[in-house]
Design an enzyme around this catalytic site. Structure first.
Site, PDB file in Angstrom:
ATOM      1  N   CYS A   1       0.844  -1.182   0.000  1.00 41.37           N
ATOM      2  CA  CYS A   1       0.000   0.000   0.000  1.00 41.37           C
ATOM      3  C   CYS A   1       0.882   1.235   0.000  1.00 41.37           C
ATOM      4  CB  CYS A   1      -0.888   0.005   1.245  1.00 41.37           C
ATOM      5  SG  CYS A   1      -1.809  -1.526   1.494  1.00 41.37           S
TER       6      CYS A   1
ATOM      7  N   ARG B   1      -4.954   1.711   0.019  1.00 41.13           N
ATOM      8  CA  ARG B   1      -4.933   0.262   0.193  1.00 41.13           C
ATOM      9  C   ARG B   1      -4.925  -0.502  -1.128  1.00 41.13           C
ATOM     10  NH1 ARG B   1      -9.286  -4.005   3.005  1.00 41.13           N
ATOM     11  NH2 ARG B   1      -7.747  -5.701   3.170  1.00 41.13           N
ATOM     12  N   LEU B   2      -3.999  -1.461  -1.205  1.00 37.23           N
ATOM     13  CA  LEU B   2      -4.040  -2.504  -2.220  1.00 37.23           C
ATOM     14  C   LEU B   2      -4.427  -3.771  -1.474  1.00 37.23           C
ATOM     15  CD1 LEU B   2      -3.535  -3.570  -5.106  1.00 37.23           C
ATOM     16  CD2 LEU B   2      -1.146  -3.924  -4.467  1.00 37.23           C
TER      17      LEU B   2
ATOM     18  N   ILE C   1      -4.936  -7.322  -0.376  1.00 32.85           N
ATOM     19  CA  ILE C   1      -4.295  -8.602  -0.679  1.00 32.85           C
ATOM     20  C   ILE C   1      -4.829  -9.706   0.245  1.00 32.85           C
ATOM     21  CG2 ILE C   1      -2.103  -9.854  -0.782  1.00 32.85           C
ATOM     22  CD1 ILE C   1      -2.269  -7.716  -2.912  1.00 32.85           C
TER      23      ILE C   1
ATOM     24  N   GLU D   1       3.569  -6.936   4.050  1.00 36.04           N
ATOM     25  CA  GLU D   1       2.946  -8.199   4.435  1.00 36.04           C
ATOM     26  C   GLU D   1       3.746  -8.811   5.589  1.00 36.04           C
ATOM     27  OE1 GLU D   1       0.197  -9.160   3.161  1.00 36.04           O
ATOM     28  OE2 GLU D   1       0.079  -8.139   1.224  1.00 36.04           O
TER      29      GLU D   1
ATOM     30  N   ASP E   1      -3.366  -9.327   8.632  1.00 36.42           N
ATOM     31  CA  ASP E   1      -2.118  -9.247   9.396  1.00 36.42           C
ATOM     32  C   ASP E   1      -1.998  -7.913  10.122  1.00 36.42           C
ATOM     33  OD1 ASP E   1      -1.877  -7.917   6.980  1.00 36.42           O
ATOM     34  OD2 ASP E   1       0.102  -8.701   6.484  1.00 36.42           O
TER      35      ASP E   1
ATOM     36  N   VAL F   1       9.918 -11.250 -19.875  1.00 33.36           N
ATOM     37  CA  VAL F   1       9.979 -10.165 -20.851  1.00 33.36           C
ATOM     38  C   VAL F   1      10.754 -10.613 -22.077  1.00 33.36           C
ATOM     39  CG1 VAL F   1      10.983  -7.893 -21.314  1.00 33.36           C
ATOM     40  CG2 VAL F   1       9.733  -8.270 -19.214  1.00 33.36           C
TER      41      VAL F   1
ATOM     42  N   SER G   1       9.429 -12.900  -6.902  1.00 31.37           N
ATOM     43  CA  SER G   1      10.632 -12.659  -7.704  1.00 31.37           C
ATOM     44  C   SER G   1      11.815 -13.421  -7.121  1.00 31.37           C
ATOM     45  CB  SER G   1      10.958 -11.163  -7.737  1.00 31.37           C
ATOM     46  OG  SER G   1      11.552 -10.759  -6.511  1.00 31.37           O
ATOM     47  N   GLY G   2      12.920 -13.450  -7.877  1.00 30.93           N
ATOM     48  CA  GLY G   2      14.138 -14.124  -7.426  1.00 30.93           C
ATOM     49  C   GLY G   2      15.173 -13.175  -6.867  1.00 30.93           C
TER      50      GLY G   2
END
Length: 616
Positions: free
Chosen positions: A2, A49-50, A52, A76, A99, A290, A363-364
């Site tokens: 967020c 807010r997003l 999740i 998170e 959370d 990509v 992601s890595g």
């Protein structure tokens, strides 16, 4: 994920909403503002807010727990269900499945030490109404951003600097930060482009006392850079233990009430995350990569190969030239201050199109820093040998390299011309002899030097620690956070789970880097899930074809933006030297696209933000 905001400044509610609207892309689902007055103090908290976890409006923020605890939180907490169970046994009750509520209860139970219990990525502030304090923290690895401004009794914080910038008439541009930016490619913590705004460092918490106006911050976590916690088991033991940690790190990051996917480049780190994800769920995993049209930059075929083996639902995103140019022209809208990592552009493109399918992407990131994966770590083997030579012999080598009419030879000579190997590595990461600047940055007060300039570990472990605290935090995390949040996409990095990082710090170097085999232990875990032959190729980066574009499609743009008049708007540079650098690139003498890109980004930011502001 967020956007958070808060202040003790008596802004009108409409002004606060304007600030939140400026960064609304971070959280488009719900905007919330609370103005809380007590004991002559006004605290305003704002949140984009997003949604999740727990999509219900009951978990909207600012969030209030037990009447006196108010929170705004970005990120998170992956272990919140375990924490919730533990706190429930202590008598705490919960009305949501988020959370956020668990964090409030943890603060009530553990106070400032609550951060020790959080496994996640976070930047948050709790307003404790009883104590009349603001308590906040940033996660251990710096995944989530936190900016703040203090001027006497005025305190203001936000997820992005532009929210603080609006309506603030007390800001000035930092010449020191411009110099650092042109050297590092980013602005090192805790500084920002403005003298009056700072970043909270990764792994730090703070307390702001509303009564006295005092602000105190302290680290609650750090790397074991002294090498006191050494792993005693065998390589096989370490491999099994790390696989167990990684498996859990991926599993807890797959939990969400929205669709989740994986960024898959086809390299070791992202392939390992994808393999772990497919093992952890019965659902078909969505993966994204990509594709570049320019020769030498397209590695989407490698990702496709891994995706086919793992049987993922794979999506290839074509990097469209015109779309890329559009993002370049709007870069500072998302990054807020100068940022010169050109892979920000493909990261924006990847995020933009991934968001069409999922709201969370793993992601890595972090594998190269923790497990010695970058080319420069291998190159340091040869640098170390050169520094083992007597001074006169190294001077002969440097002089010989300088004679060779090849710019890379001169770069190597410049590195070897430092007095010791620590200075040599620092010189690789930041050009301390940058001939384009009127005044080169003074790095003597750089706090992060302590991770490099000691003898507790070998050179490989020291540069790994240094990169985790500098390059990863200031560059990689900034790039990924801004690029993903520009399109309201949450990114999670299992390899940046602090348990993974701490384990990587404890195991012997040859578990990670054995002869010519970099990231040895990660690869051996990966090869249990994906065929080894898929990765028998040189490591590549996530880059844009700017070297070619600046000499062709974007040549007129570069020469127009960085004309004599354009260069005069950039303070602290030597214009004749800059013009010579641009000419070197255009005529093919040398590849100077990183310098050109950094100047283009800086000029764009100054054009949009510097009007009426003093540079000092």
């Amino acid at each position: 994920m967020c956007g958070i905001y808060g202040t003790t400044i008596r802004y009108k509610k409409q002004e606060v909403e304007t600030k939140l609207n400026r960064i609304s892309f971070r959280g488009p689902d719900k905007m919330g503002v609370s103005q809380l007055e007590s004991d002559d103090n006004l605290v305003t908290l704002g949140h984009n807010r997003l949604a999740i976890i727990d999509l219900d409006p009951r978990s909207n923020q600012p969030f209030t727990y037990n009447e006196n605890i108010h929170i705004v939180f970005n990120g998170e907490i992956y272990n919140y269900l375990d924490l919730k169970k533990s706190l429930g046994s202590k008598g705490y009750s919960f009305k949501t499945t988020s959370d956020t509520e668990v964090m409030c209860a943890a603060y009530m139970e553990y106070g400032e030490k609550c951060v020790d219990y959080f496994n996640g990525m976070f930047a948050f502030v709790i307003y404790d109404k009883k104590k009349q304090i603001l308590f906040g923290a940033r996660d251990r690895m710096g995944k989530k951003p936190f900016y703040y401004y203090i001027n006497g009794r005025d305190f203001e914080f936000a997820s992005q600097i532009s929210a603080i910038q609006l309506f603030n008439k007390n800001l000035s541009i930092s010449q020191k930060s411009i110099n650092n930016y042109l050297s590092w490619g980013t602005i090192p913590d805790p500084d920002t482009i403005f003298n009056e705004v700072k970043k909270l460092k990764a792994g730090y918490s703070f307390v702001y006392d509303l009564k006295s106006g005092s602000y105190n911050q302290k680290p609650y976590w750090d790397l074991d850079y002294k090498g006191t916690n050494l792993y005693k088991g065998s390589y096989e033991d370490a491999k099994n233990e790390l696989e167990s940690i990684l498996s859990d790190a991926v599993k807890i990051r797959l939990f969400a009430d929205v669709p989740v996917g994986i960024f898959l480049s086809g390299g070791v780190d992202s392939s390992l995350v994808a393999a772990m994800a497919t093992k952890a769920t019965n659902e078909k995993v969505k993966t994204f990569s990509v594709k570049f049209d320019t020769k030498g930059f397209d590695e989407s075929a490698y990702a496709q190969k891994v995706a086919q083996h793992l049987q993922t639902d794979h999506h290839v995103i074509e990097c469209n030239y015109n779309e890329g140019i559009d993002l370049i022209s709007n870069l500072c809208e998302f990054y807020d201050e100068p940022f010169a990592d050109s892979s920000a552009v493909p990261s924006l493109l990847l995020s933009k199109h991934t968001k069409k399918h999922v709201t969370v992407a793993l992601s890595g990131d972090g594998g190269d820093e923790s497990f010695l994966g970058y080319h420069r770590y291998n190159w340091m083997r040869y640098v170390q040998k050169a520094y083992g030579l007597p001074d006169f012999a190294r001077n002969i080598l440097v002089n010989g390299l300088n004679i060779i009419p090849y710019y890379k030879s001169k770069v190597i000579a410049n590195v070897l011309n430092n007095k010791n190997i620590n200075d040599a590595y620092l010189g690789m990461m930041v050009n301390t002899k940058n001939h384009l600047l009127v005044n080169t940055p003074d790095l003597s007060d750089l706090e992060e030097r302590k991770y490099l300039y000691h003898e507790n570990k070998n050179i490989y472990e020291r540069i790994s620690d240094f990169d985790l605290k500098t390059y990863l935090n200031w560059d990689i995390n900034t790039k990924v956070d801004r690029a993903s949040m520009a399109f309201s996409l949450e990114t999670r990095a299992p390899l940046l789970d602090y348990r993974v990082v701490e384990f990587s710090r404890s195991i012997p170097t040859d578990f990670k880097f054995n002869k010519n085999n970099q990231k040895r232990i990660l690869k051996d875990i990966l090869y249990k899930h994906v065929p080894k032959e898929f990765f028998d190729r040189p490591k590549s980066g996530f880059t844009m074809p700017f070297k070619v574009w600046f000499r062709n499609e974007l040549k007129d743009y570069v020469l127009s933006e960085l004309s004599d008049e354009g260069l005069k708007t950039i303070p602290g540079i030597k214009i004749p030297e800059v013009k010579a650098t641009i000419h070197e690139h255009m005529d093919g003498t040398a590849n100077k696209y990183p310098t050109i890109w950094a100047l283009l980004v800086l000029k764009q930011w100054l054009s949009k933000n510097a009007a009426g502001l003093e540079i000092k």
